[in-house]
Motif scaffolding. Structure first.
Motif, PDB file in Angstrom:
ATOM      1  N   LYS A 257       1.387  -9.464   0.325  1.00  0.00           N
ATOM      2  CA  LYS A 257       1.885  -9.575  -0.700  1.00  0.00           C
ATOM      3  C   LYS A 257       3.180 -10.664  -1.205  1.00  0.00           C
ATOM      4  O   LYS A 257       3.212 -11.338  -2.008  1.00  0.00           O
ATOM      5  CB  LYS A 257       2.288  -8.243  -1.564  1.00  0.00           C
TER       6      LYS A 257
ATOM      7  N   VAL B 163       7.636  -6.046  -6.691  1.00  0.00           N
ATOM      8  CA  VAL B 163       7.063  -4.788  -6.889  1.00  0.00           C
ATOM      9  C   VAL B 163       8.011  -3.916  -7.278  1.00  0.00           C
ATOM     10  O   VAL B 163       9.029  -3.864  -6.583  1.00  0.00           O
ATOM     11  CB  VAL B 163       6.259  -4.630  -5.397  1.00  0.00           C
TER      12      VAL B 163
ATOM     13  N   THR C 297       6.592 -13.064  -6.567  1.00  0.00           N
ATOM     14  CA  THR C 297       6.066 -11.642  -7.329  1.00  0.00           C
ATOM     15  C   THR C 297       7.249 -10.681  -7.001  1.00  0.00           C
ATOM     16  O   THR C 297       8.204 -10.896  -6.066  1.00  0.00           O
ATOM     17  CB  THR C 297       4.505 -11.399  -6.474  1.00  0.00           C
TER      18      THR C 297
ATOM     19  N   GLY D 171       9.042  -0.726  -3.234  1.00  0.00           N
ATOM     20  CA  GLY D 171       9.637  -1.838  -3.846  1.00  0.00           C
ATOM     21  C   GLY D 171      10.895  -1.150  -4.711  1.00  0.00           C
ATOM     22  O   GLY D 171      11.350  -0.239  -4.443  1.00  0.00           O
TER      23      GLY D 171
ATOM     24  N   LEU E 148       2.668  -4.522   2.423  1.00  0.00           N
ATOM     25  CA  LEU E 148       3.141  -5.523   1.350  1.00  0.00           C
ATOM     26  C   LEU E 148       3.792  -6.649   1.751  1.00  0.00           C
ATOM     27  O   LEU E 148       3.471  -7.776   1.005  1.00  0.00           O
ATOM     28  CB  LEU E 148       3.900  -4.576   0.424  1.00  0.00           C
TER      29      LEU E 148
END
Lengths: 341, 341
Positions: free
Chosen positions: B195, B308, B306, B332, B191
């Motif tokens: 991400k 999570v 972003t 997250g 992640l």
């Protein structure tokens, strides 16, 4: 070219633990009292040498911000000296300077950028190893610039009778703070209270419970801690800090000669009390030296500040003086006289 | 007056160590959906509850900056809620708010000073427990105000996939820093890299030698450490900090459930590297919330940031969600949905 005898103190040997007198040696060389051609250095006659705690970090196997002393080489440290010859237009023969020099009778100093010219000689010259030198700037920069003290705040100083601590305490009083110091003998504690004007003082070696001692001296907590020792003392202070407290980490005298440093277990206090803890070294504040002198010189002359020195006579006494510093044998700033002009 | 059922999660029991699900109980009470006469509080319907690491410090026997949870009483924490009745002219029926509320279906909030009205509803409402709530302000205040980052500096974040860490990493990238994060599973490390755009990431549980891992990721040292975990990680980071490094001490997740915290042995690095280490809590930066929204809302809408979330369904899942946080079970930001409006 005419040469003269130049006695020197060198590092002979060092294994581990606290430095011992036998780790040092004496060497007698000869030196020309002239700066070499094309050098922009200065040749000085050393007058006063400074024994400082940070030097404990310069022995081999120590982590330091400075390179370790080299076996066979002369010990270097702060000192006061007189210019005997100069290849540098900023310094002329007869000038008095303070800065980094060697533990020897005469030194050729090539890094002249770190030298300060002494303009005020109506105070003891030895003060330029202490109150008016690096320790003075350490106390000044650390207290005023790092701690950002406010009138009425509570201040705690460890190793408070030392070269730096005695000044921090006096700055704190001048600034209107409540100040407590600790030291390792009854005699030093008396000095703190009766000579330097600390509001309260205690002998940390005589206290069974450091936490209780701090709570007794600071019933409403500590706003500022000027840390000269690190280790268990720092850990205990953390428990007694107030919200938004500041800790100036000046040195960790208690840790320099341990194989493994003591642990700090109360670091969560940093979060819960939003403490700022900051390490610093004096030379980052050297640009403030003129401002510092403006504050300090009148205080000395008006008797508002005082300074206690522990003076060892003769270059050959330097190793014992430095070794004594690490067991707290000195009372006040440890100085070595090499020559009195 | 009409009353409705009000399910509540209470603290039943707590002895020591990491909180367990059995430490919590469920209670069903009844509540009038009206603010009492003469109260200037608000009565809210809770929508989303936040599980945050700092809550680990609120169990009995813990040192915290907040009072401990009381056995028999409802758990309190951050949440998002809708105003059902109001005795306060700043809030009207139907308003959405975020702030301190109870782990129950409906809460009467009397301390309305700490509530924020939600004006932007074109983002997921649950974000106000994370990205747009206290964790967001923690990341923002800690990174920008405490660390004072400069473009091009190196930044290390521990617990980097958590509610705060993932944001610090993204702020660091937006600011032009090089950022490395660590987390406790392979999935979280993925992640971080894929991400959240961290430059590098590692699984601290899979590294035999933390010091070597940090040296591998930061061959030229760490300028800024955003510390979410404390303990051994903090101690090892100290060895890898650069001169004038800054450490924002946000939390010490790894230490909250130990009987005795781990020691910090490398505190001398503070002096030798002139490091500033500073504890902080988000609410000291809450005055910057409008400025923060100005930065963050466009980033969310443009896809530049972003977030999570790990969403647990139903009030009854809240204890397990909080307990899971302390073993890193969440991926997250851990949120609990009580009701979707």
């Amino acid at each position: 070219m005419e040469e003269v005898k130049n006695d020197q103190i060198i590092l002979k040997d060092y294994a581990n633990g606290s430095p011992k007198e036998t780790d040092f040696g004496k060497k007698t060389g000869r030196i020309a009292l002239k700066v070499p051609k094309d050098s922009n250095g200065v040749l000085v006659k050393n007058l006063y040498l400074s024994c400082d705690p940070y030097m404990g970090t310069r022995f081999i196997n120590k982590k330091s911000y400075l390179p370790p002393f080299t076996p066979g080489q002369v010990i270097v440290g702060f000192g006061v000296a007189k210019v005997v010859d100069s290849g540098n237009s900023n310094f002329k023969i007869g000038d008095l300077i303070w800065g980094m020099t060697g533990w020897e009778e005469y030194s050729l100093i090539t890094d002249t950028k770190s030298l300060f010219k002494i303009h005020h000689t109506d105070v003891p010259l030895s003060y330029y190893t202490g109150l008016l030198g690096m320790p003075g700037m350490t106390a000044y920069g650390g207290f005023f610039e790092v701690c950002l003290p406010k009138k009425g705040e509570t201040v705690y100083v460890s190793a408070a009778s030392g070269a730096v601590g005695q000044l921090v305490g006096q700055f704190a009083k001048i600034h209107g703070c409540f100040v407590v110091g600790s030291a390792g003998t009854k005699e030093k504690v008396e000095l703190l209270k009766n000579k330097f004007g600390f509001d309260e003082a205690f002998n940390y070696k005589a206290e069974k419970d450091l936490d209780a001692a701090l709570k007794r001296c600071f019933p409403s907590g500590i706003d500022i801690y000027f840390d000269n020792v690190g280790g268990k003392m720092l850990d205990t202070v953390l428990l007694n800090m107030n919200l938004h407290g500041r800790i100036a980490v000046c040195g960790m005298m208690s840790q320099y000669n341990l194989d493994k440093p003591e642990g700090i277990y109360n670091s969560f206090c940093l979060v819960s009390k939003r403490i700022r803890m900051q390490g610093f070294v004096a030379f980052e504040y050297f640009n403030l030296y003129p401002k510092f002198l403006e504050l300090v010189l009148p205080c000395i002359k008006e008797g508002k500040m005082t300074y206690v020195e522990d003076i060892a006579e003769g270059l050959e006494s330097a190793p014992a003086a430095l070794v004594g510093l690490f067991s707290g044998r000195n009372v006040g700033k440890q100085v070595v006289v090499v020559a009195r002009e």
